[in-house]
Enzyme design. Structure first.
Site, short mmCIF file in Angstrom:
data_model
loop_
_atom_site.label_atom_id
_atom_site.label_comp_id
_atom_site.label_asym_id
_atom_site.label_seq_id
_atom_site.Cartn_x
_atom_site.Cartn_y
_atom_site.Cartn_z
N GLY A 13 0.85 -1.15 0.00
CA GLY A 13 0.10 0.00 -0.01
C GLY A 13 0.92 1.21 0.13
O GLY A 13 0.66 2.18 -0.73
N PHE A 82 -7.26 -10.05 6.23
CA PHE A 82 -8.14 -8.91 6.64
C PHE A 82 -8.94 -8.40 5.76
O PHE A 82 -9.80 -7.21 6.07
CB PHE A 82 -7.26 -7.69 7.30
CG PHE A 82 -6.35 -8.48 8.26
CD1 PHE A 82 -6.79 -8.85 9.54
CD2 PHE A 82 -5.06 -8.41 8.31
CE1 PHE A 82 -6.15 -9.31 10.55
CE2 PHE A 82 -4.24 -9.06 9.46
CZ PHE A 82 -4.73 -9.35 10.45
N ALA A 137 7.24 -4.63 -3.61
CA ALA A 137 6.89 -3.47 -3.36
C ALA A 137 8.44 -2.58 -3.13
O ALA A 137 8.47 -1.46 -3.43
CB ALA A 137 6.18 -3.43 -1.75
N LYS A 188 0.39 -18.71 -7.17
CA LYS A 188 1.66 -18.70 -6.94
C LYS A 188 2.32 -18.56 -5.86
O LYS A 188 3.43 -19.07 -5.39
CB LYS A 188 1.95 -17.65 -8.01
CG LYS A 188 1.81 -16.13 -7.41
CD LYS A 188 2.60 -15.37 -6.65
CE LYS A 188 2.24 -14.21 -6.11
NZ LYS A 188 3.01 -13.51 -5.23
N SER A 251 10.75 -11.87 -1.64
CA SER A 251 9.52 -12.85 -1.74
C SER A 251 9.46 -13.18 -0.15
O SER A 251 10.33 -14.00 0.05
CB SER A 251 9.38 -13.86 -2.59
OG SER A 251 8.61 -14.71 -2.26
N VAL A 276 3.00 -10.97 6.89
CA VAL A 276 2.18 -11.91 6.45
C VAL A 276 2.79 -12.73 5.44
O VAL A 276 3.11 -12.08 4.29
CB VAL A 276 0.90 -11.30 6.28
CG1 VAL A 276 0.07 -12.18 6.00
CG2 VAL A 276 0.34 -10.53 7.48
N GLU A 278 1.42 -14.92 2.54
CA GLU A 278 0.15 -15.20 2.40
C GLU A 278 0.04 -16.69 2.00
O GLU A 278 -1.05 -17.16 1.70
CB GLU A 278 -0.08 -14.34 1.15
CG GLU A 278 -0.24 -12.78 1.42
CD GLU A 278 -1.60 -12.40 1.88
OE1 GLU A 278 -2.15 -13.33 2.43
OE2 GLU A 278 -1.87 -11.21 2.02
#
Length: 337
Positions: A13, A82, A137, A188, A251, A276, A278
């Site tokens: 973000g 979330f 990011a 992935k 990653s 986190v 994923e």
């Protein structure tokens, strides 16, 4: 210039906020944590993006109404676990027809829904889109050349996302296969865990190439069984995202896999990564979808056994190598005789 609310101030973000502000847009960046709002407002540096400065033009806020009010576009950038909770909180302030761009990657474990489906259920009055592709990011925040794909049910929504995000260093394609885009981005992460485990075990490039190649075969099989398109899985959010997630130390899924391959438990690896992971949340959902659609996904199966059933990582690799003999592409035909 567009007015944009970015809901979620994690690394992705924050990186997208920096990109959007650089494109000349007015950006509000929302965090649920008062301490994070204060820190980001004061330092203008995200602790996990130390090489990138948050421009002064970006307003960091803990007020969700303020972040959403009078916005041309909302970007939902919270961890997959979330998404439902955050979308539910957004309902009060959403204007009818609002475009909400999901940039998280995952599958909801209990419902087996993609994140866009979760958003549509929680925010039925919105127009949902997804932005996905090989895009760490850390690199986007520094303005390194990156290419992604914007997906939506309607062309004009995808083209709006494309026009808002696209720049000289961030190229965006459009694709109507929203389901395929999200499945590629979520699945992935599970394969990247396997690639990291192989690295942690000390295996080489041959192993990595095999996992990437057979991993995209598994992703494509399930994705197409669910209604996704083959072209999507051969593109940026399929093989492109898989390559970068399996190969890069940016990653978190690969890093967690490396630690598991070196002997840590899943819980210990997630704690060590500090973010986190994923793929851990998507692994159970991927196995459940494989069972539901009767699709063979042996890599996903072995990852689940390592993560949740105590199987040693080396035995998982042996299990993959010693499966029954089979042909690479069952749809191809042999010559007679």
């Amino acid at each position: 210039m567009a007015s944009i609310g970015v809901i979620g101030s994690g690394t992705w973000g924050t990186a997208l906020s920096i990109l959007l502000a650089g494109n000349g847009h007015q950006v509000d960046l929302w965090s649920a944590l008062e301490s994070e709002v204060a820190a980001l407002s004061r330092t203008r540096i995200h602790p996990n993006l130390p090489k990138a400065r948050i421009p002064d033009s970006i307003r960091v806020t803990g007020n969700l109404k303020e972040a959403m009010e009078d916005k041309d576009l909302l970007v939902l950038s919270v961890p997959s676990v979330f998404v439902r909770q955050t979308a539910g909180r957004m309902r009060e302030f959403l204007k009818p027809g609002q475009v909400v761009v999901n940039v998280a990657k995952g599958i909801e474990e209990g419902s087996l829904m993609t994140l866009s489906q979760v958003i549509e259920e929680e925010l039925p009055d919105c127009q949902v889109a997804a932005l996905s592709g090989p895009s760490h990011a850390e690199e986007v925040s520094q303005g390194l050349p990156t290419t992604c794909v914007a997906g939506a049910h309607k062309r004009h929504v995808a083209e709006l996302v494309q026009s808002v995000f696209m720049s000289g260093v961030f190229r965006v394609y459009t694709n109507p296969d929203l389901l395929g885009i999200e499945l590629g981005g979520a699945l992935k992460n599970v394969i990247a865990l396997a690639a990291g485990i192989a690295d942690g075990l000390g295996f080489g490039d041959n192993t990595k190439a095999a996992l990437i190649t057979r991993g995209i075969a598994e992703i494509s099989r399930l994705g197409m069984a669910m209604g996704g398109k083959a072209e999507t899985f051969a593109g940026l959010t399929g093989i492109g995202d898989l390559i970068v997630t399996c190969a890069s130390m940016h990653s978190r899924n690969r890093r967690a896999g490396i630690l598991i391959g070196q002997g840590l438990s899943m819980e210990e690896a997630m704690k060590e990564v500090h973010m986190v992971v994923e793929g851990v949340y998507s692994a159970k959902a991927a196995r459940a979808l494989a069972e539901k659609y009767q699709v063979s996904m042996p890599i996903v199966e072995q990852v689940n056994q390592v993560l949740f059933e105590g199987q040693p990582a080396k035995e998982a690799v042996t299990g993959l190598m010693l499966r029954d003999k089979c042909t690479e592409n069952p749809s191809m035909e042999w010559e007679e005789g």
